[in-house]
Design an enzyme around this catalytic site. Structure first.
Site, mmCIF file in Angstrom:
data_model
loop_
_atom_site.group_PDB
_atom_site.id
_atom_site.type_symbol
_atom_site.label_atom_id
_atom_site.label_comp_id
_atom_site.label_asym_id
_atom_site.label_seq_id
_atom_site.Cartn_x
_atom_site.Cartn_y
_atom_site.Cartn_z
ATOM 1 N N HIS A 129 0.804 -1.214 0.000
ATOM 2 C CA HIS A 129 0.000 0.000 0.000
ATOM 3 C C HIS A 129 0.842 1.271 0.000
ATOM 4 O O HIS A 129 0.295 2.383 -0.167
ATOM 5 C CB HIS A 129 -0.945 0.006 1.205
ATOM 6 C CG HIS A 129 -2.298 0.570 0.907
ATOM 7 N ND1 HIS A 129 -2.512 1.493 -0.097
ATOM 8 C CD2 HIS A 129 -3.513 0.356 1.466
ATOM 9 C CE1 HIS A 129 -3.783 1.823 -0.136
ATOM 10 N NE2 HIS A 129 -4.424 1.141 0.804
ATOM 11 N N ARG A 130 2.153 1.162 0.172
ATOM 12 C CA ARG A 130 3.018 2.337 0.049
ATOM 13 C C ARG A 130 3.118 2.765 -1.415
ATOM 14 O O ARG A 130 3.324 3.947 -1.723
ATOM 15 C CB ARG A 130 4.418 2.048 0.587
ATOM 16 C CG ARG A 130 4.480 1.722 2.055
ATOM 17 C CD ARG A 130 5.885 1.297 2.468
ATOM 18 N NE ARG A 130 6.314 0.104 1.741
ATOM 19 C CZ ARG A 130 7.515 -0.474 1.899
ATOM 20 N NH1 ARG A 130 8.384 0.059 2.754
ATOM 21 N NH2 ARG A 130 7.827 -1.557 1.214
#
Length: 485
Positions: A456-457
């Site tokens: 999700h980064r």
């Protein structure tokens, strides 16, 4: 005489396990002849011999883990290197390796740097290890001698591991006894390997020893079930009525301990690092893949695929490659050191493979540039090599995105963990018949579940959803692969 030292066959590997020797002492070997199979943290690798001559000694046993740089075999090439190898390792026959090393077989070292020599391993700087404690015939561990007689305090009722025998007569509570270890006046829990832990004060233990009473056969009536003097006298005064020893009940049976090493150890470390470094998000999508299954059957009839295995995984892989070109950020890496996102405009497609040695993730290099028949051949070769245990470290390095086919195990879906260094992994579930609504009618269709885990980064919810949606759309209608390619 020449020695072959274990090389680093991977990327900074520090050790490897000797799996199987292909030669034995006395065999004639040639240059580049395969002499040994080793298992690193990444793969099983065959090592060729760099010398020609006669095998003088095998300096590591099968199943032994050896550090990189340590000699593993000596070969007599007709040259004389002097009284012994500089490394201090032992060559010769097995019996010669078991003999004690003489001082003239190792290099002279400063006294403070000289380490004891373990036979067959040579001298190592600063890596001296304590000798294992001896075990008594009953399996209990003999206490090592303490360097001083300074008393060491221990909280009451703290479990300690030592023989069940009592302190020597005349020892007093709170004073050093038997090598400087204090004996507490409080109740102690004493257990030895293979024995049942009992609660009893030191005087009670001494009484039991003097009377020949096994404390593991005594039922305690004192506080917290501790054994009292009266309990010991009661058992001693009732001949032929003492219960049978129950020590054997404490021995665990039916267990197997498997050393964690090699690929399994490396995989475990990588998965832990990935799970606790990259914030994982997983999305699921059910897809009608009836058209894909029909396409697989048609591809099998084409001459270009006559000698190639065609499976649904082939079209899943192609869909992932097309979708990765449409959404390049899905094929990126998070560079923590540089605080950068590295977008890769090539795809090394990883395929997770379950093997007897553990989970391997080899990858097809530059899979994005392959035609469908070439991709099918590459996937087939990758699977065959992995099953044979011949996957090389280079085959598993540099992956950019991965597919794990959990459907072959009869599983619908899962939440896969990212392969370290990658931002996405797609789980492909089993294809099975399910009721599906088509044109307002419920009909049986071939359906599977896709699960996409992503970092999700790098990949936000929108990007992950779009990628997964497009993969599903191409599997629902394979013609979209042509339209989007």
């Amino acid at each position: 005489m020449k020695e072959f030292k274990l090389p680093d066959v991977g990327e900074g590997l520090t050790e490897a396990e000797i799996v199987r020797w292909h030669v034995k002492p006395g065999d004639l070997v040639k240059v580049n002849q395969i002499i040994v199979e080793i298992e690193t943290a990444k793969a099983v690798v065959e090592l060729p011999c760099p010398f020609e001559g006669v095998v003088a000694a095998l300096m590591a046993d099968e199943g032994e883990t050896v550090d990189v740089g340590r000699p593993i075999i000596s070969v007599d090439d007709g040259t004389d290197t002097g009284p012994g190898p500089v490394s201090g390792s032992v060559s010769g026959t097995d019996s010669e390796r078991g003999a004690a090393l003489n001082d003239d077989m190792v290099p002279a070292l400063p006294k403070e740097e000289r380490q004891p020599v373990l036979v067959g391993y040579g001298v190592k700087m600063g890596t001296a290890k304590r000798r294992p404690r001896k075990q008594s015939p009953t399996g209990s561990v003999e206490p090592a001698a303490r360097p001083s007689a300074e008393p060491v305090t221990r909280p009451a009722a703290e479990p300690v591991t030592r023989p069940a025998a009592e302190p020597a007569a005349g020892s007093q509570p709170g004073l050093p006894a038997r090598g400087g270890e204090p004996v507490s006046a409080a109740v102690e829990t004493v257990a030895s390997p293979g024995r049942v832990a009992v609660l009893a004060k030191p005087p009670v233990r001494k009484l039991a020893k003097d009377l020949g009473v096994d404390l593991t056969t005594v039922i305690g009536t004192g506080p917290q079930g501790s054994i009292t003097r009266e309990d010991v006298h009661s058992v001693h005064s009732a001949p032929n009525t003492a219960p049978a020893p129950v020590a054997a009940r404490a021995v665990q049976t039916g267990e197997e301990r498997i050393p964690v090493k090699g690929v399994r150890k490396a995989t475990a470390q990588a998965m832990v690092a990935s799970a606790f470094t990259a914030p994982h998000v997983t999305e699921f999508l059910q897809v009608d893949v009836t058209a894909t299954m029909e396409a697989v059957q048609r591809l099998r009839q084409l001459p270009d695929f006559a000698e190639v295995k065609v499976s649904p995984l082939l079209l899943v892989a192609k869909a992932v490659l097309v979708a990765a070109r449409r959404y390049p950020m899905i094929n990126a890496t998070w560079d923590e050191a540089g605080q950068e996102i590295v977008v890769k405009h090539y795809v090394n497609l990883g395929i997770a493979a379950a093997t007897p040695r553990g989970l391997l993730v080899p990858n097809v290099k530059d899979a994005h540039a392959l035609s469908l028949p070439d991709l099918a051949r590459a996937l087939g070769a990758l699977a065959e090599t992995a099953r044979a245990g011949r996957t090389q470290p280079a085959d598993m390095a540099g992956g950019t995105i991965t597919i794990t086919n959990v459907g072959v195990f009869g599983v619908d879906a899962g939440t896969p963990i990212l392969n370290p260094g990658e931002s996405a992994i797609l789980a492909f579930g089993q294809v099975r018949d399910m009721p599906w609504v088509v044109d307002g009618q419920i009909v049986p269709r071939k359906v599977c579940t896709l699960a996409l885990s992503f970092d999700h980064r790098i990949v936000d919810g929108e990007l992950g959803s779009l990628f997964l949606r497009d993969v599903g759309a191409m599997l629902q209608d394979p013609l979209r692969m042509l339209a989007w390619s």
